[in-house]
Design an enzyme around this catalytic site. Structure first.
Site, mmCIF file in Angstrom:
data_model
loop_
_atom_site.group_PDB
_atom_site.id
_atom_site.type_symbol
_atom_site.label_atom_id
_atom_site.label_comp_id
_atom_site.label_asym_id
_atom_site.label_seq_id
_atom_site.Cartn_x
_atom_site.Cartn_y
_atom_site.Cartn_z
ATOM 1 N N ARG B 275 -11.325 3.116 -7.841
ATOM 2 C CA ARG B 275 -11.649 4.048 -6.757
ATOM 3 C C ARG B 275 -12.344 5.242 -7.395
ATOM 4 N NH1 ARG B 275 -6.605 6.928 -5.419
ATOM 5 N NH2 ARG B 275 -7.580 8.689 -6.428
ATOM 6 N N HIS B 279 -8.633 9.821 -3.339
ATOM 7 C CA HIS B 279 -7.967 8.918 -2.408
ATOM 8 C C HIS B 279 -8.475 9.167 -0.989
ATOM 9 C CE1 HIS B 279 -4.973 6.715 -0.219
ATOM 10 N NE2 HIS B 279 -4.644 7.813 0.412
ATOM 11 N N TYR B 288 -4.295 14.201 -11.714
ATOM 12 C CA TYR B 288 -3.610 13.050 -12.298
ATOM 13 C C TYR B 288 -4.522 12.095 -13.068
ATOM 14 C CZ TYR B 288 -5.180 11.098 -7.788
ATOM 15 O OH TYR B 288 -5.939 10.722 -6.711
#
Ligand SMILES: Cc1ncc(C[n+]2csc(CCOP(=O)(O)OP(=O)(O)O)c2C)c(N)n1
Lengths: 342, 382
Positions: B275, B279, B288
């Site tokens: 990805r 998100h 992260y």
């Protein structure tokens, strides 16, 4: 005496967990994205860095798994505080919550305790997509064995979450997500774990927020009863009504199951009029239960039928029209007028 | 000693079907050999269509992301980096097949002809879905992770019951593809779907886009056993494919769909991809994820790869590229104009379609709302 600190409700919740983690090594946080991300609302921000990955656990994406394993940990003596990412995603765990968590204490004839706290951001008004604005409190309140609570301001959020964590009963802790960014004074020494948060003497004050409602505003003509996000709406309505000469008392229930009937009754006895406000659908909602009890217990004091203001018996609508669904200031004031006209 | 180069955490020891490497060179080994003829059968036009669809999907992402930044959308879920997995698999479907998407399958919707602008209604907050599912044979987006794996399985079971599996008539036999992420495999519903599909030998392809992250949670905190083998214990065989290689994805999905339609039962495909975006537009991947990881995958971008392939095979021309670019510009323009022109729905619509037959409370609340609204219009109290 400690100086109160100004902070937003989301931060107050984080601080409450911080205090609990520091005070009791059995407290464990579990949930999706609560670690480095700090939760999608950043409520657990910084806690994993401070307490480690054993105490603040990013779990697999499985609500039934999260609650089910929390039950097991609780049986083993831990105090899990789990985060469900959004209200609409609690349902995969509904089975674990209602058939297991709620019942183990009674099934074991009191031998077992499952002190699990389930934190759920709830309520609407933030322009979110489907499943991100639900108000499922009645589903939990209808289940015996669970306590269901919702704070309305940062000070209560701080104390109530600590009291929920220290409670031996399972608690469904509904966080009014629309109020996450509301600021208020928080006394960091308050609450059962508060003394771990600040140096100095432990505070002996008992809050008992899981059982005691709060009079959020005093008034004489009508009682508005609300909890969580609706308290803000009720207070706004009260302020608006004052300009028209109507004096409104606002009761912030704090706890929905059980609710504090004594405080409700004495307020209704004073004003003679009661209106329950919540975001959840009125049909088969918490307001129905309150209205029925007020009618039974305050029958002779009532000057008007108990009214309810809330959401409709329709799926939570798309964001662009959610404000027509939610009980806003106008709908509350309309109910006030109706109550006064009896 | 120099540090070892960064490697993706997805379990690298598992066999992987790859037919085009990230430099755009065709390749074949023991694992990919059975799929190679299917990819070879794609002519230059088909490959150019892949490129076009991937490019338009990327364009949709970019436009929608900027519309979100401008406050025109509440939220958007990017598919950037996953275009090969989506376009390759969607092109493997036949018109009679069905897709059950999660919420970032924009490329699949594009191939199936769902007007992408209509998908934006959900993200703009004016409806909860609402395209004609029968017309496009694409079920509505599902936001509750994993729950649609069971719906897709049940739908596929219905195909069998209707006698539309294993007839031998390629225009009749049907199958279903359900899309979900690596995180979704943690949900009980997905495991239950594997079991039901296997027990019923349902004509379904479980298409897991392993984009390495479930919001902020990496693969190693979601699963320890290889995802491609997750179905085996249930009786659902699995294939692991390079999800950034549109040709390999196409070939693997087509094989699984042909098997399903013929009555051979379910397959799980793990498409290993990344990805590249956040998100959703509310997420902050810098909290992260490392730049090294993002760079590793940027170098393996699926669109760059198909461009390299087209060039290597002489199927690329500047005029073709310009045509796709122009088509993208027009598409983006229309999308912007359309989204900005969308008004609010009539609030009374919230009472519509709650039930199929009248419901007393629903009707009473609708009437109350109507009168309440009218009281304002008459210059009522407030
Ligand atoms: C039941 C449920 N729990 C939590 C969420 C919140 N949520 C939305 S997307 C997501 C991560 C999904 O990850 P994955 O399945 O890998 O799919 P991806 O988004 O990476 O495509 C989460 C936790 C949800 N939508 N549904």
């Amino acid at each position: 005496m400690n100086q109160p600190s100004q902070m937003v409700l989301a931060k107050a919740l984080g601080q409450a967990m911080r205090a609990a983690l520091a005070a009791d090594e059995k407290v464990v946080l579990m949930g999706e994205d609560i670690g480095p991300l700090g939760g999608v609302f950043r409520v657990t921000d910084g806690l994993q860095a401070e307490f480690g990955t054993d105490r603040v656990v990013d779990t697999p994406l499985a609500e039934s798994g999260i609650v089910g394993t929390a039950i097991g940990l609780a049986l083993r003596g831990y105090r899990p505080v789990v985060e469900i990412q959004f209200d609409g995603f609690v349902f995969p765990a509904f089975d674990q919550i209602t058939t297991q968590l709620a019942k183990l204490h009674s099934r074991s004839r009191g031998r077992l305790r499952v002190p699990v706290v389930i934190r759920i951001p709830f309520g609407g008004g933030i322009g979110a997509v489907e499943h991100h604005s639900e108000s499922p409190e009645a589903l939990f309140a209808h289940t015996a064995g669970l306590r269901v609570v919702s704070p309305a301001n940062p000070a209560d959020a701080y104390v109530m979450l600590q009291e929920a964590i220290s409670s031996d009963d399972p608690v469904i802790f509904l966080e009014p997500k629309g109020q996450y960014w509301t600021k208020g004074d928080v006394d960091l020494a308050a609450g059962p774990y508060g003394s771990a948060a600040v140096a100095g003497p432990a505070v002996t004050q008992r809050f008992d927020t899981l059982n005691k409602a709060r009079i959020a505003r005093e008034g004489d003509d009508v009682t508005l009863i609300a909890y969580g996000p609706s308290v803000a709406t009720a207070l706004k309505a009260a302020a608006a009504a004052e300009t028209e000469g109507t004096s409104i008392e606002v009761v912030d229930l704090r706890a929905i199951s059980p609710f504090d009937m004594a405080t409700v009754n004495s307020s209704v006895a004073k004003t003679g009029r009661a209106i329950v406000v919540h975001e959840a659908p009125v049909f088969f909602g918490a307001g129905g239960e309150l209205a029925a009890r007020i009618t039974e217990e305050c029958f002779y004091e009532l000057e008007a039928p108990v009214l309810r203001v809330g959401g409709f018996h329709a799926p939570y609508p798309p964001a662009k029209i959610e404000h027509e669904y939610l009980p806003g200031l106008d709908r509350v004031l309309d109910a006030v007028d109706r109550s006064l006209s009896f | 000693m120099p540090a070892a180069p960064w490697q993706p955490s997805a379990l690298t020891a598992e066999p992987l079907v790859q037919l085009v490497d990230h430099a755009g060179q065709r390749r074949v080994d023991d694992v990919s050999a059975p799929y190679e003829p299917l990819a070879r059968a794609l002519d230059a036009d088909a490959l150019r269509t892949f490129y076009r669809d991937m490019t338009l999907t990327r364009r949709f992402d970019e436009e929608s992301t900027s519309l979100q930044r401008q406050g025109e959308l509440a939220l958007f879920t990017q598919s950037k980096g996953q275009e090969a997995a989506q376009i390759g698999s969607a092109h493997a479907m036949r018109p009679q097949d069905w897709a059950f998407p999660a919420y970032r399958e924009h490329g699949v919707l594009l191939v199936r002809g769902v007007p992408l602008r209509q998908e934006l209604h959900l993200f703009r907050g004016i409806d909860h879905g609402g395209w004609d599912t029968e017309q496009h044979r694409v079920h509505l987006n599902t936001l509750v992770i994993g729950s649609h794996a069971l719906h897709a399985t049940g739908y596929a079971m219905g195909m069998s019951r209707d006698g539309l599996v294993g007839t031998g008539d390629p225009t009749k036999d049907e199958a279903t593809v359900v899309y979900f992420g690596d995180g979704a495999t943690s949900q009980g519903d997905v495991s239950e779907a594997f079991n039901f599909a296997a027990v019923n030998q349902a004509p379904i392809v479980f298409f897991c886009q392993n984009n390495q992250w479930a919001i902020s949670v990496p693969g190693e905190l979601q699963y320890r056993g290889p995802l491609s083998r997750r179905g085996e214990g249930f009786g659902v065989p699995g294939v692991r494919v390079d999800g950034n290689d549109a040709l390999a994805v196409y070939a693997v999905t087509k094989t699984a769909l042909d098997k399903a339609r013929a009555g051979g039962g379910p397959t799980l495909i793990e498409a290993v991809t990344f990805r590249r975006g956040a998100h959703t537009t509310s997420d902050d991947p810098t909290r992260y994820r490392s730049e090294t990881e993002e760079k590793y995958w940027a170098e393996r971008d699926p669109i760059d790869r198909i461009v390299a392939l087209l060039k290597a095979e002489g199927a690329w021309s500047d005029s073709f590229a310009a045509r796709v670019q122009a088509e993208g510009d027009e598409f983006a323009d229309e999308l912007r104009t359309y989204v900005r022109s969308l008004g609010r729905p009539d609030p009374m619509t919230m009472f519509d379609n709650v039930y199929t037959t009248p419901h007393a409370i629903n009707e009473a609340e609708r009437e109350w709302m109507r009168q309440y609204d009218a009281s304002f219009k008459k210059g009522g109290s407030r």
